[in-house]
Design an enzyme around this catalytic site. Structure first.
Site, mmCIF file in Angstrom:
data_model
loop_
_atom_site.group_PDB
_atom_site.id
_atom_site.type_symbol
_atom_site.label_atom_id
_atom_site.label_comp_id
_atom_site.label_asym_id
_atom_site.label_seq_id
_atom_site.Cartn_x
_atom_site.Cartn_y
_atom_site.Cartn_z
ATOM 1 N N LYS A 22 47.244 49.921 33.065
ATOM 2 C CA LYS A 22 48.589 49.921 33.789
ATOM 3 C C LYS A 22 49.133 48.525 34.294
ATOM 4 O O LYS A 22 50.184 48.396 34.530
ATOM 5 C CB LYS A 22 47.894 50.573 35.089
ATOM 6 N N ASN A 23 48.257 47.547 34.615
ATOM 7 C CA ASN A 23 48.515 46.097 35.023
ATOM 8 C C ASN A 23 49.415 45.470 34.137
ATOM 9 O O ASN A 23 50.222 44.405 34.394
ATOM 10 C CB ASN A 23 47.476 45.414 35.934
ATOM 11 N N CYS A 117 47.611 47.779 47.157
ATOM 12 C CA CYS A 117 46.512 48.406 47.862
ATOM 13 C C CYS A 117 45.900 47.343 49.013
ATOM 14 O O CYS A 117 46.239 46.318 48.624
ATOM 15 C CB CYS A 117 45.357 48.608 46.816
ATOM 16 N N ARG A 122 46.326 38.923 50.108
ATOM 17 C CA ARG A 122 47.103 38.779 48.933
ATOM 18 C C ARG A 122 48.218 37.964 49.102
ATOM 19 O O ARG A 122 49.604 38.671 48.897
ATOM 20 C CB ARG A 122 47.620 40.389 48.511
ATOM 21 N N ASP A 305 38.202 44.401 39.788
ATOM 22 C CA ASP A 305 38.779 46.043 39.999
ATOM 23 C C ASP A 305 37.768 46.858 39.475
ATOM 24 O O ASP A 305 37.722 48.122 39.392
ATOM 25 C CB ASP A 305 39.933 46.241 38.825
ATOM 26 N N ARG A 397 47.483 56.400 41.569
ATOM 27 C CA ARG A 397 48.351 55.331 40.929
ATOM 28 C C ARG A 397 47.773 54.692 40.024
ATOM 29 O O ARG A 397 48.457 53.778 39.128
ATOM 30 C CB ARG A 397 48.108 54.301 42.200
HETATM 31 C C1 EPZ Z 1 46.293 41.624 39.959
HETATM 32 O O1 EPZ Z 1 46.689 41.507 41.545
HETATM 33 C C2 EPZ Z 1 46.117 43.094 39.759
HETATM 34 N N1 EPZ Z 1 47.364 43.845 40.052
HETATM 35 C C3 EPZ Z 1 45.005 43.594 40.630
HETATM 36 O O2 EPZ Z 1 44.842 45.154 40.403
HETATM 37 C C4 EPZ Z 1 43.677 42.633 40.388
HETATM 38 O O3 EPZ Z 1 42.823 43.224 41.214
HETATM 39 C C5 EPZ Z 1 44.013 41.122 40.167
HETATM 40 O O4 EPZ Z 1 45.144 41.092 39.503
HETATM 41 C C6 EPZ Z 1 42.784 40.479 39.963
HETATM 42 O O5 EPZ Z 1 42.515 40.973 38.752
HETATM 43 C C7 EPZ Z 1 48.572 44.159 39.255
HETATM 44 O O6 EPZ Z 1 48.343 43.629 38.240
HETATM 45 C C8 EPZ Z 1 49.656 44.761 40.084
HETATM 46 P P1 EPZ Z 1 45.941 37.599 41.770
HETATM 47 P P2 EPZ Z 1 47.326 40.132 41.858
HETATM 48 O O7 EPZ Z 1 47.165 37.220 41.928
HETATM 49 O O8 EPZ Z 1 48.088 39.508 40.572
HETATM 50 C C9 EPZ Z 1 44.959 34.929 45.458
HETATM 51 C C10 EPZ Z 1 44.259 47.255 40.673
HETATM 52 O O9 EPZ Z 1 43.128 48.051 41.214
HETATM 53 N N2 EPZ Z 1 46.164 34.426 45.183
HETATM 54 O O10 EPZ Z 1 45.235 37.532 40.410
HETATM 55 O O11 EPZ Z 1 47.793 40.350 43.129
HETATM 56 C C11 EPZ Z 1 44.699 36.490 45.861
HETATM 57 O O12 EPZ Z 1 44.797 36.596 47.045
HETATM 58 C C12 EPZ Z 1 44.767 45.932 41.418
HETATM 59 O O13 EPZ Z 1 44.761 47.720 39.673
HETATM 60 C C13 EPZ Z 1 46.758 33.723 46.120
HETATM 61 O O14 EPZ Z 1 46.238 32.900 46.894
HETATM 62 O O15 EPZ Z 1 46.009 39.214 42.044
HETATM 63 C C14 EPZ Z 1 43.426 36.825 45.113
HETATM 64 O O16 EPZ Z 1 42.175 36.182 45.951
HETATM 65 C C15 EPZ Z 1 44.382 45.581 42.681
HETATM 66 N N3 EPZ Z 1 48.132 33.339 45.995
HETATM 67 C C16 EPZ Z 1 43.273 35.725 43.909
HETATM 68 O O17 EPZ Z 1 44.290 34.740 44.149
HETATM 69 C C17 EPZ Z 1 48.742 33.704 45.291
HETATM 70 O O18 EPZ Z 1 50.113 33.291 45.060
HETATM 71 C C18 EPZ Z 1 43.569 36.685 42.817
HETATM 72 O O19 EPZ Z 1 44.732 37.555 42.860
HETATM 73 C C19 EPZ Z 1 48.516 34.803 44.478
HETATM 74 C C20 EPZ Z 1 47.209 35.086 44.694
#
Ligand code: EPZ
Length: 470
Positions: A22-23, A117, A122, A305, A397
């Site tokens: 999905k991602n 979610c 985030r 995840d 989802r």
């Molecule tokens: C992706 O979310 C996935 N979503 C999430 O999948 C997954 O949990 C996550 O990556 C981690 O692997 C999609 O791909 C649509 P991140 P993303 O940016 O990209 C911090 C699921 O169940 N951060 O890697 O939003 C953030 O708060 C889900 O399928 C910042 O601080 O995750 C987190 O602590 C839910 N600033 C960490 O980084 C930013 O600009 C990692 O987030 C971006 C992120």
């Protein structure tokens, strides 16, 4: 409102096919609009988030043709509107990928701040930092992120946190910037690599995806491609843990075992046997589970995840375990629901301290988000009695035909939307149980004579059926 109803206790057994990630698919579909030519995307998962994104894309003028459930043609040649509506996209996080794609191609994008979610705050500051470094003017107004640039110019970008979304988004915009971009401290997840491979198949020049330094040389235009998305490592891992908690024997097919290494390692540690094949893994779990500690980390660490799924398993393990969530601060919301099924877990900050219990008991519970929902289903499959799960739209989802795949492994689970369907399910599962009781008790009939059920068996069956359905 649809619910899952589950009668737990059956060890899962058999084979299950895993769909596309999905991602990866969300980012790839957004990236597909970066050419005016038609792109064919295969192995798309037929899940709600993908369908929401495709709808939003059609609203800005992208032509989407679904060839079948898992294949779509996407053409971004007639995009008329660089502003994505809030209503069409508010429910999904991946809407932010349209920012990188539109900004890269048209040097302008307007996308609502993402939803998704509720698993933490985030922020998206790293995405915006990357766009600004490429020369875009980025502002947030009236709930929209507006990014525009005369020219995008390659830059050296260091990500302060390892972010999958920011890495992919910056990679997309930089693919059509002038000159070279370096992303340092990049995310290494398999879907980052998949998106880079997809963009390269469209003519982009991206090197190093899968390591923490990605180098991109911008190109003027991208072209058509045909691309098949990698298997979903989280869907695969979810079925692997479902095998573990039900003491089952499940072969998870159409996977890349390398992407599952952290999950495989933890399953072995807690006492399951995991066998790897070229494109499948088999999980056999015949003994009681053992405790362990786990901390979620960016790839190749243990995925956030998969955190709820392993917690559900550890709460049934012998001994004390600790789960540390280091990616999202709000990802233990399901623990209260699990406690209603008998789990003994104390959450303090980003740690969950777990004292294993010998069994779960079925209860009526709510799912707070996608992965937690899948984990609660697994708990229901292991529980004694009936579990009912509300808010299953979260699960839909990200999991395609979840209940059907589980049923094919012998699970007693159904999607219901009325009291009548619930009663029907209860009758069915009690009849199944009694069928096996009757078979066990019936003496082998002499050849040519039908085995008879005696009236005592009949009475017992009706009495127990009544008890189960009241
Ligand atoms: C992706 O979310 C996935 N979503 C999430 O999948 C997954 O949990 C996550 O990556 C981690 O692997 C999609 O791909 C649509 P991140 P993303 O940016 O990209 C911090 C699921 O169940 N951060 O890697 O939003 C953030 O708060 C889900 O399928 C910042 O601080 O995750 C987190 O602590 C839910 N600033 C960490 O980084 C930013 O600009 C990692 O987030 C971006 C992120």
């Amino acid at each position: 409102m649809e619910q899952y109803v589950i009668k737990g206790g059956n060890p899962l057994a058999g084979e299950v096919e895993i769909g596309g990630a999905k991602n990866a698919a969300l980012a790839i579909l957004a990236a597909a609009i970066m050419t005016d030519e038609t792109v064919l995307v295969e192995n798309l998962p037929d899940v709600r988030d993908i369908n929401v994104l495709l709808n939003a894309m059609t609203e800005i003028g992208v032509r989407v043709e679904r060839l079948d459930r898992h294949t779509a043609k996407v053409n971004g040649g007639l995009i008329g509107d660089l502003s994505v509506e809030y209503e069409s996209i508010k429910r999904i996080r991946a809407s932010y990928y349209l920012l990188g794609a539109l900004l890269g191609k048209y040097k302008r994008a307007q996308v609502p701040l993402p939803g998704g979610c509720d698993i933490g705050t985030r922020p998206i500051d790293q995405h915006l930092k990357g766009f600004r470094a490429l020369g875009a003017d980025v502002k947030i107004e009236h709930g929209f992120i507006i990014a525009e640039a005369e020219h995008l110019r390659g830059s050296h970008i260091y990500l302060d946190v390892v972010s999958v979304g920011a890495t992919i988004n910056i990679m997309m915009a930089a693919a059509m910037a002038e000159g070279g971009t370096v992303i340092e401290n990049a995310a290494k997840e398999p879907h980052v690599v998949d998106v880079a491979n997809f963009l390269n198949s469209m003519g982009a020049n991206i090197k190093g995806a899968g390591t923490d330094v990605i180098r991109i040389r911008g190109v003027e235009a991208l072209h058509q491609t045909e691309y098949s998305i990698i298997p979903d490592q989280i869907e695969a891992g979810t079925f692997m843990f479902a095998a573990a908690v039900t003491k089952g024997d499940v072969t998870v097919k159409n996977v890349i075992p390398k992407h599952l290494e952290a999950t495989t390692a933890k399953l072995s540690e807690i006492g399951c046997e995991v066998k790897e094949f070229d494109d499948a893994v088999r999980v056999v779990c015949s003994k009681g589970l053992k405790s362990t500690n786990v901390k979620t980390l960016p790839y190749p660490g243990f995925p956030t995840d998969m955190q709820p799924q392993i917690t559900v398993a550890l709460a049934l393990a012998n001994g004390t375990s600790m789960v540390t969530e280091s990616i999202f601060e709000n990802r233990f919301k399901y623990v209260d629901e699990l406690a209603r099924m008998g789990a003994n877990i104390r959450v303090k900050g980003n740690n969950a301290f777990i004292d294993g219990v010998s069994r779960y008991t079925g209860a009526q519970i709510c799912t707070p988000d996608l992965r937690a929902g899948a984990a609660l289903v697994i708990a229901g499959l292991a529980a004694e009695g009936i579990t009912m799960i509300d808010d299953i739209h979260f699960i839909e989802r990200g999991y395609e035909r979840f209940e059907e795949k589980l049923q094919s492994l012998g699970a007693q689970i159904e999607k219901i939307s009325s009291e009548r369907e619930l009663q029907k399910f209860k009758l069915k599962v009690s009849a199944d149980r009694h069928f096996s009781v009757v078979v066990d008790r019936t003496p082998v009939a002499p050849k040519g004579k039908k085995p008879q059920m005696n009236s005592q068996d009949n009475q017992e069956m009706s009495r127990q059926r009544l008890e189960e359905t009241c």
